[in-house]
Design an enzyme around this catalytic site. Structure first.
Site, PDB file in Angstrom:
ATOM      1  CB  SER A  48       2.351  -0.333   5.944  1.00 13.28           C
ATOM      2  OG  SER A  48       2.698  -0.390   7.650  1.00 13.28           O
ATOM      3  CE  LYS A 195       1.301   3.166   3.972  1.00 13.94           C
ATOM      4  NZ  LYS A 195       2.610   2.781   4.169  1.00 13.94           N
ATOM      5  CB  THR A 196       5.822   1.937   1.539  1.00 12.21           C
ATOM      6  OG1 THR A 196       5.640   2.579   2.541  1.00 12.21           O
ATOM      7  CG2 THR A 196       6.403   2.611   0.352  1.00 12.21           C
ATOM      8  N   GLY A 197       4.835  -0.908   2.101  1.00 14.30           N
ATOM      9  CA  GLY A 197       4.812  -1.781   3.196  1.00 14.30           C
ATOM     10  C   GLY A 197       6.217  -2.637   3.700  1.00 14.30           C
TER      11      GLY A 197
END
Length: 265
Positions: A48, A195-197
């Site tokens: 993501s 932003k995480t993923g």
């Protein structure tokens, strides 16, 4: 002396996080690495964190209009990893809730020829948007523990260009992308943007081990005119019940706190 203190602080954190499987943490300021842990040149699926380039592409193609438009409704058949994904989403909601189906709507509207063209134009990782082998699903899954790969070091280069509005797209597309990223207050008057993923570990044969999770947290700290760009990537070594992205974020924040505390000491 500051470098010694920083090394002690970060090594202490590292000792407490052995089981977390940190593969890389890299922080840069003014284009120079100010701290690195692990090998940051190996490419992994962006998961993501790829919402950032999807946003750039979506705004540049006018698929996305502004921070609140378009708002699209949930439809039967969309992936539901989180209950909140059943709600209508706009660009701000999409980024905040990390909604996969909204990403897939954008990439499908782009189409494969433009998708490939943008990967080359943005010089994004290995640029492979073919998707799962033999399934022709690149527009839906290329970035989700699939064919597309990028290294943490490459992530920081992409972010540096975004911050400076130097990606080869309209400045407005870059500004709007920055506007929808989640911004948090951070110690010592810094602001945290990121932003995480989350994904799954890829086995040697290319299959996914659903019991072992991966996690990203990428972004930057900003204060006045200063910006510290970072990327953090983890792989689980033992089974964990929670997604990797939030855990990568928690670890990265600890490392960043140690970094800025040392710089202000």
């Amino acid at each position: 002396m500051k470098k010694i203190i920083l090394s002690i602080l970060l090594n202490t954190l590292m000792a407490h996080q052995v089981m977390a499987g940190t593969k890389c943490f890299i922080a840069k300021e003014n284009g120079k690495v100010i701290y690195q842990e692990g090998n940051c040149s190996i490419q992994y699926a962006p998961c993501s964190t790829f919402k950032i380039p999807i946003s750039v592409m979506g705004y540049n193609e006018n698929i996305l209009v502004d921070e609140k438009h378009p708002q699209w409704p949930f439809k039967e058949g969309y992936p539901i990893w989180l209950e909140v994904w059943k709600e209508p989403h706009n660009p701000t909601d999409w980024m905040k809730n990390s909604c996969v189906w909204y990403s897939q709507e954008i990439t499908q509207k782009l189409g494969m020829p433009k998708f490939k063209e943008y990967m080359a134009k943005l010089n994004y990782g290995n640029q492979d948007v073919s998707g799962d082998k033999g399934k022709n699903n690149g527009l839906m899954r290329a970035w989700l523990s699939s064919s597309l790969k990028i290294s943490p070091a490459e992530q920081t280069v992409f972010l540096e260009k975004l911050i400076a509005l130097k990606l080869p797209v309209a400045p407005r597309a870059q500004e709007l992308t920055k506007n929808i990223l989640v911004i948090e207050e951070f110690p010592d008057a810094w602001k945290l943007v990121g932003k995480t993923g989350s994904g799954s570990v890829e086995r040697a044969d290319g299959s996914l081990d659903e019991n072992l999770k991966t996690g990203w947290y990428v972004g930057w700290l900003e204060k006045d005119t200063r910006k510290i760009v970072f990327a953090h990537y983890i792989e689980d070594e033992t089974k964990e019940e929670t997604y990797g992205g939030p855990r990568a974020k928690a670890q990265a924040k600890e490392k960043l706190i140690a970094l800025v505390n040392n710089q202000s000491a």
